[in-house]
Design a protein around this motif. Structure first.
Motif, PDB file in Angstrom:
ATOM      1  N   LYS A  11     118.753  22.229  63.758  1.00  0.00           N
ATOM      2  CA  LYS A  11     118.754  22.152  62.290  1.00  0.00           C
ATOM      3  C   LYS A  11     119.133  20.758  61.803  1.00  0.00           C
ATOM      4  N   GLN A  12     120.135  20.148  62.444  1.00  0.00           N
ATOM      5  CA  GLN A  12     120.569  18.827  62.011  1.00  0.00           C
ATOM      6  C   GLN A  12     119.617  17.722  62.473  1.00  0.00           C
ATOM      7  N   PHE A  13     119.140  17.793  63.704  1.00  0.00           N
ATOM      8  CA  PHE A  13     118.200  16.790  64.193  1.00  0.00           C
ATOM      9  C   PHE A  13     116.893  16.894  63.414  1.00  0.00           C
ATOM     10  N   GLY A  14     116.401  18.112  63.246  1.00  0.00           N
ATOM     11  CA  GLY A  14     115.183  18.308  62.469  1.00  0.00           C
ATOM     12  C   GLY A  14     115.333  17.807  61.042  1.00  0.00           C
ATOM     13  N   GLY A  15     116.522  18.013  60.452  1.00  0.00           N
ATOM     14  CA  GLY A  15     116.786  17.495  59.110  1.00  0.00           C
ATOM     15  C   GLY A  15     116.717  15.974  59.068  1.00  0.00           C
ATOM     16  N   SER A  16     117.211  15.313  60.103  1.00  0.00           N
ATOM     17  CA  SER A  16     117.133  13.848  60.175  1.00  0.00           C
ATOM     18  C   SER A  16     115.682  13.383  60.254  1.00  0.00           C
ATOM     19  N   ILE A  17     114.895  14.062  61.082  1.00  0.00           N
ATOM     20  CA  ILE A  17     113.476  13.717  61.197  1.00  0.00           C
ATOM     21  C   ILE A  17     112.770  13.976  59.864  1.00  0.00           C
ATOM     22  N   ASP A  18     113.119  15.069  59.200  1.00  0.00           N
ATOM     23  CA  ASP A  18     112.529  15.374  57.890  1.00  0.00           C
ATOM     24  C   ASP A  18     112.857  14.284  56.877  1.00  0.00           C
ATOM     25  N   MET A  19     114.067  13.727  56.944  1.00  0.00           N
ATOM     26  CA  MET A  19     114.438  12.658  56.005  1.00  0.00           C
ATOM     27  C   MET A  19     113.584  11.408  56.222  1.00  0.00           C
ATOM     28  N   VAL A  20     113.335  11.051  57.481  1.00  0.00           N
ATOM     29  CA  VAL A  20     112.463   9.909  57.758  1.00  0.00           C
ATOM     30  C   VAL A  20     111.045  10.218  57.278  1.00  0.00           C
ATOM     31  N   THR A  21     110.562  11.408  57.574  1.00  0.00           N
ATOM     32  CA  THR A  21     109.216  11.816  57.163  1.00  0.00           C
ATOM     33  C   THR A  21     109.084  11.769  55.644  1.00  0.00           C
ATOM     34  N   ASN A  22     110.083  12.261  54.933  1.00  0.00           N
ATOM     35  CA  ASN A  22     110.050  12.236  53.466  1.00  0.00           C
ATOM     36  C   ASN A  22     110.008  10.806  52.934  1.00  0.00           C
ATOM     37  N   ALA A  23     110.779   9.918  53.556  1.00  0.00           N
ATOM     38  CA  ALA A  23     110.801   8.518  53.116  1.00  0.00           C
ATOM     39  C   ALA A  23     109.432   7.866  53.354  1.00  0.00           C
ATOM     40  N   ALA A  46     109.796   5.864  64.784  1.00  0.00           N
ATOM     41  CA  ALA A  46     108.854   6.805  65.407  1.00  0.00           C
ATOM     42  C   ALA A  46     108.770   6.567  66.918  1.00  0.00           C
ATOM     43  N   ILE A  47     108.675   5.306  67.317  1.00  0.00           N
ATOM     44  CA  ILE A  47     108.583   4.967  68.746  1.00  0.00           C
ATOM     45  C   ILE A  47     109.823   5.441  69.498  1.00  0.00           C
ATOM     46  N   LEU A  95     105.366  11.165  63.855  1.00  0.00           N
ATOM     47  CA  LEU A  95     106.668  11.784  63.573  1.00  0.00           C
ATOM     48  C   LEU A  95     106.582  13.307  63.719  1.00  0.00           C
ATOM     49  N   GLN A  96     105.499  13.907  63.241  1.00  0.00           N
ATOM     50  CA  GLN A  96     105.350  15.365  63.347  1.00  0.00           C
ATOM     51  C   GLN A  96     105.223  15.812  64.797  1.00  0.00           C
ATOM     52  N   ALA A  97     104.486  15.059  65.602  1.00  0.00           N
ATOM     53  CA  ALA A  97     104.353  15.397  67.022  1.00  0.00           C
ATOM     54  C   ALA A  97     105.717  15.299  67.716  1.00  0.00           C
ATOM     55  N   SER A  98     106.485  14.277  67.373  1.00  0.00           N
ATOM     56  CA  SER A  98     107.813  14.123  67.972  1.00  0.00           C
ATOM     57  C   SER A  98     108.775  15.192  67.454  1.00  0.00           C
ATOM     58  N   ARG A  99     108.607  15.595  66.200  1.00  0.00           N
ATOM     59  CA  ARG A  99     109.449  16.671  65.644  1.00  0.00           C
ATOM     60  C   ARG A  99     109.244  17.953  66.437  1.00  0.00           C
ATOM     61  N   LYS A 100     107.979  18.271  66.727  1.00  0.00           N
ATOM     62  CA  LYS A 100     107.677  19.470  67.526  1.00  0.00           C
ATOM     63  C   LYS A 100     108.240  19.331  68.937  1.00  0.00           C
ATOM     64  N   LYS A 101     108.073  18.162  69.528  1.00  0.00           N
ATOM     65  CA  LYS A 101     108.610  17.892  70.864  1.00  0.00           C
ATOM     66  C   LYS A 101     110.127  18.096  70.870  1.00  0.00           C
ATOM     67  N   CYS A 102     110.801  17.576  69.849  1.00  0.00           N
ATOM     68  CA  CYS A 102     112.254  17.718  69.729  1.00  0.00           C
ATOM     69  C   CYS A 102     112.640  19.191  69.615  1.00  0.00           C
ATOM     70  N   ASN A 136     120.044   9.972  69.736  1.00  0.00           N
ATOM     71  CA  ASN A 136     118.737   9.879  69.091  1.00  0.00           C
ATOM     72  C   ASN A 136     118.825  10.306  67.628  1.00  0.00           C
ATOM     73  N   MET A 137     119.525  11.397  67.364  1.00  0.00           N
ATOM     74  CA  MET A 137     119.666  11.876  65.989  1.00  0.00           C
ATOM     75  C   MET A 137     120.371  10.835  65.124  1.00  0.00           C
ATOM     76  N   ARG A 138     121.428  10.214  65.651  1.00  0.00           N
ATOM     77  CA  ARG A 138     122.137   9.175  64.901  1.00  0.00           C
ATOM     78  C   ARG A 138     121.219   7.993  64.616  1.00  0.00           C
ATOM     79  N   HIS A 139     120.381   7.620  65.601  1.00  0.00           N
ATOM     80  CA  HIS A 139     119.444   6.520  65.417  1.00  0.00           C
ATOM     81  C   HIS A 139     118.440   6.850  64.309  1.00  0.00           C
TER      82      HIS A 139
END
Length: 166
Positions: A11-23, A46-47, A95-102, A136-139
């Protein structure tokens, strides 16, 4: 207990990825090719999101190719230079592919999987897989904040905080 940890971590890692995606989604296409710092940071996060999800560790690679440079480009943030300016859609798809991978990695982990060592192939990072997820989540969150700051500077607005993955 392990299921609770996995769900909370996701939930927290996905939220971080969602914040980058939203930006990235909120950045005006008209500025994408001219304000390159935003692109470079989007590409960088993303990399490295993908790289730090490579378990066990592997060489740095990407479906959006780059060149390693001895010097940091004027608009860049490290020695990874994208081979071209990739579109917002390409970055968002990555980002979406990595979100699914995560998501799949975290929810598929066992306690033993979390405890195994992740040893960087070409660097000096050694940590447990669980710590790698936190690192990774902090990054990702660090760069989400920077992207939102650039959005506020360039447009006067930025997406809101994401409490947890949707």
């Amino acid at each position: 207990m392990i299921q609770t940890i996995k769900e909370g971590l996701w939930k927290q890692f996905g939220g971080s990825i969602d914040m980058v995606t939203n930006a990235v989604s909120a950045y005006p296409e008209s500025l994408w090719n001219t304000e390159k710092k935003f692109f470079y940071m989007s590409y960088h996060v993303a990399i490295f999101l993908d790289y730090y999800l490579t378990i066990p560790a592997g060489p740095l690679s990407s479906p959006l190719p780059f060149t390693l440079s001895e010097t940091i480009p004027a608009d860049g943030i490290d020695d990874i230079v994208p081979d071209r300016i990739y579109s917002q859609k390409e970055i968002l798809d990555y980002l979406q592919a990595s979100r699914k991978k995560c998501h799949d990695h975290i929810l598929g982990m066992t306690e033993a999987d979390f405890a195994q060592q992740w040893v960087e192939v070409e660097g000096n990072k050694v940590m447990t897989v669980f710590e790698l997820f936190l690192y990774n989540m902090r990054h990702v969150q660090h760069h989400a904040a920077q992207l939102n700051m650039m959005l506020r500077k360039d447009t006067g607005d930025a997406p809101r905080w994401v409490r947890a993955a949707r």
